[in-house]
Design a protein around this motif. Sequence first.
Motif, PDB file in Angstrom:
ATOM      1  N   LEU A   1      20.144  47.179 151.133  1.00 30.99           N
ATOM      2  CA  LEU A   1      21.276  47.852 151.784  1.00 30.99           C
ATOM      3  C   LEU A   1      20.922  48.291 153.206  1.00 30.99           C
ATOM      4  O   LEU A   1      21.754  48.213 154.116  1.00 30.99           O
ATOM      5  CB  LEU A   1      21.710  49.057 150.936  1.00 30.99           C
ATOM      6  CG  LEU A   1      22.996  49.748 151.376  1.00 30.99           C
ATOM      7  CD1 LEU A   1      24.174  48.794 151.376  1.00 30.99           C
ATOM      8  CD2 LEU A   1      23.298  50.946 150.491  1.00 30.99           C
ATOM      9  N   ASP A   2      19.683  48.756 153.409  1.00 27.47           N
ATOM     10  CA  ASP A   2      19.266  49.194 154.751  1.00 27.47           C
ATOM     11  C   ASP A   2      19.465  48.090 155.782  1.00 27.47           C
ATOM     12  O   ASP A   2      19.776  48.365 156.939  1.00 27.47           O
ATOM     13  CB  ASP A   2      17.773  49.572 154.750  1.00 27.47           C
ATOM     14  CG  ASP A   2      17.568  51.005 154.295  1.00 27.47           C
ATOM     15  OD1 ASP A   2      18.549  51.617 153.833  1.00 27.47           O
ATOM     16  OD2 ASP A   2      16.433  51.501 154.387  1.00 27.47           O
ATOM     17  N   GLU A   3      19.226  46.831 155.369  1.00 27.59           N
ATOM     18  CA  GLU A   3      19.372  45.713 156.320  1.00 27.59           C
ATOM     19  C   GLU A   3      20.841  45.347 156.486  1.00 27.59           C
ATOM     20  O   GLU A   3      21.281  44.937 157.552  1.00 27.59           O
ATOM     21  CB  GLU A   3      18.650  44.462 155.794  1.00 27.59           C
ATOM     22  CG  GLU A   3      17.158  44.616 155.655  1.00 27.59           C
ATOM     23  CD  GLU A   3      16.567  43.632 154.648  1.00 27.59           C
ATOM     24  OE1 GLU A   3      17.325  42.809 154.069  1.00 27.59           O
ATOM     25  OE2 GLU A   3      15.350  43.705 154.423  1.00 27.59           O
ATOM     26  N   LYS A   4      21.584  45.484 155.404  1.00 23.95           N
ATOM     27  CA  LYS A   4      22.972  45.026 155.443  1.00 23.95           C
ATOM     28  C   LYS A   4      23.898  46.047 156.095  1.00 23.95           C
ATOM     29  O   LYS A   4      24.979  45.707 156.588  1.00 23.95           O
ATOM     30  CB  LYS A   4      23.447  44.735 154.010  1.00 23.95           C
ATOM     31  CG  LYS A   4      24.787  44.041 153.981  1.00 23.95           C
ATOM     32  CD  LYS A   4      25.055  43.333 152.691  1.00 23.95           C
ATOM     33  CE  LYS A   4      26.366  42.570 152.791  1.00 23.95           C
ATOM     34  NZ  LYS A   4      26.664  41.816 151.601  1.00 23.95           N
ATOM     35  N   GLN A   5      23.456  47.307 156.119  1.00 29.64           N
ATOM     36  CA  GLN A   5      24.364  48.380 156.517  1.00 29.64           C
ATOM     37  C   GLN A   5      24.955  48.179 157.916  1.00 29.64           C
ATOM     38  O   GLN A   5      26.149  48.376 158.130  1.00 29.64           O
ATOM     39  CB  GLN A   5      23.601  49.703 156.461  1.00 29.64           C
ATOM     40  CG  GLN A   5      24.549  50.878 156.431  1.00 29.64           C
ATOM     41  CD  GLN A   5      23.816  52.180 156.504  1.00 29.64           C
ATOM     42  OE1 GLN A   5      22.628  52.250 156.208  1.00 29.64           O
ATOM     43  NE2 GLN A   5      24.513  53.204 156.916  1.00 29.64           N
ATOM     44  N   ILE A   6      24.138  47.758 158.851  1.00 28.00           N
ATOM     45  CA  ILE A   6      24.639  47.597 160.219  1.00 28.00           C
ATOM     46  C   ILE A   6      25.695  46.476 160.267  1.00 28.00           C
ATOM     47  O   ILE A   6      26.669  46.550 161.017  1.00 28.00           O
ATOM     48  CB  ILE A   6      23.476  47.341 161.218  1.00 28.00           C
ATOM     49  CG1 ILE A   6      23.983  47.275 162.664  1.00 28.00           C
ATOM     50  CG2 ILE A   6      22.696  46.084 160.901  1.00 28.00           C
ATOM     51  CD1 ILE A   6      24.399  48.564 163.236  1.00 28.00           C
ATOM     52  N   LEU A   7      25.520  45.464 159.403  1.00 30.46           N
ATOM     53  CA  LEU A   7      26.496  44.366 159.378  1.00 30.46           C
ATOM     54  C   LEU A   7      27.801  44.829 158.727  1.00 30.46           C
ATOM     55  O   LEU A   7      28.899  44.438 159.150  1.00 30.46           O
ATOM     56  CB  LEU A   7      25.917  43.168 158.614  1.00 30.46           C
ATOM     57  CG  LEU A   7      24.573  42.648 159.148  1.00 30.46           C
ATOM     58  CD1 LEU A   7      24.035  41.547 158.266  1.00 30.46           C
ATOM     59  CD2 LEU A   7      24.726  42.129 160.566  1.00 30.46           C
ATOM     60  N   ILE A   8      27.661  45.687 157.704  1.00 32.08           N
ATOM     61  CA  ILE A   8      28.857  46.240 157.058  1.00 32.08           C
ATOM     62  C   ILE A   8      29.618  47.090 158.081  1.00 32.08           C
ATOM     63  O   ILE A   8      30.834  46.974 158.246  1.00 32.08           O
ATOM     64  CB  ILE A   8      28.474  47.103 155.824  1.00 32.08           C
ATOM     65  CG1 ILE A   8      27.826  46.234 154.745  1.00 32.08           C
ATOM     66  CG2 ILE A   8      29.695  47.834 155.268  1.00 32.08           C
ATOM     67  CD1 ILE A   8      27.245  47.008 153.569  1.00 32.08           C
TER      68      ILE A   8
END
Length: 428
Positions: free
Chosen positions: A368-375
């Motif tokens: 989630l830490d990596e995906k959060q900025i994309l979300i």
Amino acid sequence: MSSLGALVSTIVEKTTTLSLLLGQQNVAQPTFTEDGHNPYQGENADLRQIRYDIVRAAQDLLRLAQGPEDQILQLAWSSADTSNFGVILQFKVAENVPFGGSVTSADLAAKVGLPEDVLLRSLRYAVGNGLFVETAPGVFAHSATSAAVARNQSLRDIALASTLEQAQMLLRLPETLALQQQKKEGAEVPYAAFNLVFPKYENIFECLAKEPELAMRYHLYMMGRVKTDRWSTANMVKSWDWANVGSKAIVDVGGSAGHTCMALAEACPEAKFIIQDVDKVALEQGRQALSSASPSLVERTSFVQHDFFQPQTVSGDIYIFRHIFHDWSDDDTVRILKALVPGLINGATILVSEGIMPEPPATRTNALDEKQILIEDMFMLAVHNGRERSVEDFVKLFKQADARYEYITTTGGTDGAFQSTVEFKFKA
Ligand SMILES: C[S@@+](CC[C@H](N)C(=O)[O-])C[C@H]1O[C@@H](n2cnc3c(N)ncnc32)[C@H](O)[C@@H]1O
């Protein structure tokens, strides 16, 4: 190359280390049962790193074991998860399941005001996602995750706005883009998906000014985020050297109710704080919250209405833009930065506190830490036709606004902190 065997080996190796670290740091082993609602409390950076190594490998393992067809269908159907969770949140289902006990669907339906059949189906769907357990047919108790929902108001506030308004806007993004693509001569097209969901308003800030219930949910969402480790204002405090600020003036542009300055108060015990926002309600909330602060802080703090598209009238030493630019297009960001120039003295510092987009090429995001900025980038596109940016993007926009802006450095954004601090100086 990731193969099933290599991924399993990584998981075994890292899980052994995780167990050891949990023991050493006196952190309980994670569990699905209710008492596992707040695992990893007090974890240090090493433990967090190992956990995320496991998550990354396990996510790849899952993808390989599932195969593309299952992944495609799961992606296509994920709105059912969001919708189901929205029902659970909106009807306060988790809050009405007793801790350490159980409740029948009939009793729970009476408490939350849903038809029993709808509640039962919603609960059983939620159980499938790890929320609640059905201890006997029609009898429900908490799982670790539903207990976390019930116990954590901030998480609920974040999740509620995310599953209601944000989800609606995200789901209307394909339609918005199609309308923009098919734009006919003279036809009105939505500027963002927001405009399809809320056609009466030009943008979300105008909408919030006129819709008190939405405004309340939005502010609770914002406040809820600040109370989590991910978005905590403490991350900004840690990410920059505030020790030498002394009695300088810090201007928080678009500072809402002033929570960033309040978080900085201890690190900057003599600084003057000027909180600017266009929203009178947020400024008034800030003034009220400040009234219980120390007399020294009250004396050094002011709340001023200011539209950041208008020329800056305050000559401060440090300007903070926290979660501002991602709401706006590149053109608007340049306009905001140009409007700042009239207030800037030689050597003024401008700090941008935002999540930072990774440099390309893109990779699979497993944690989630990596995906959060994309979300967040997709949120910004749907809500504001805005965007998240890389450091390089910010440098380009600052230079485009005025060649006298100089990029200094980027700090923070590590160990689970969402925002980094990007520092510029104005060299007149
Ligand atoms: C995403 S919030 C960020 C608030 C705060 N800086 C934080 O980090 O939590 C964006 C803020 O920008 C403010 N805002 C929007 N348009 C503005 C404008 N034209 N001038 C000044 N503030 C504005 C909103 O009222 C809101 O408080």
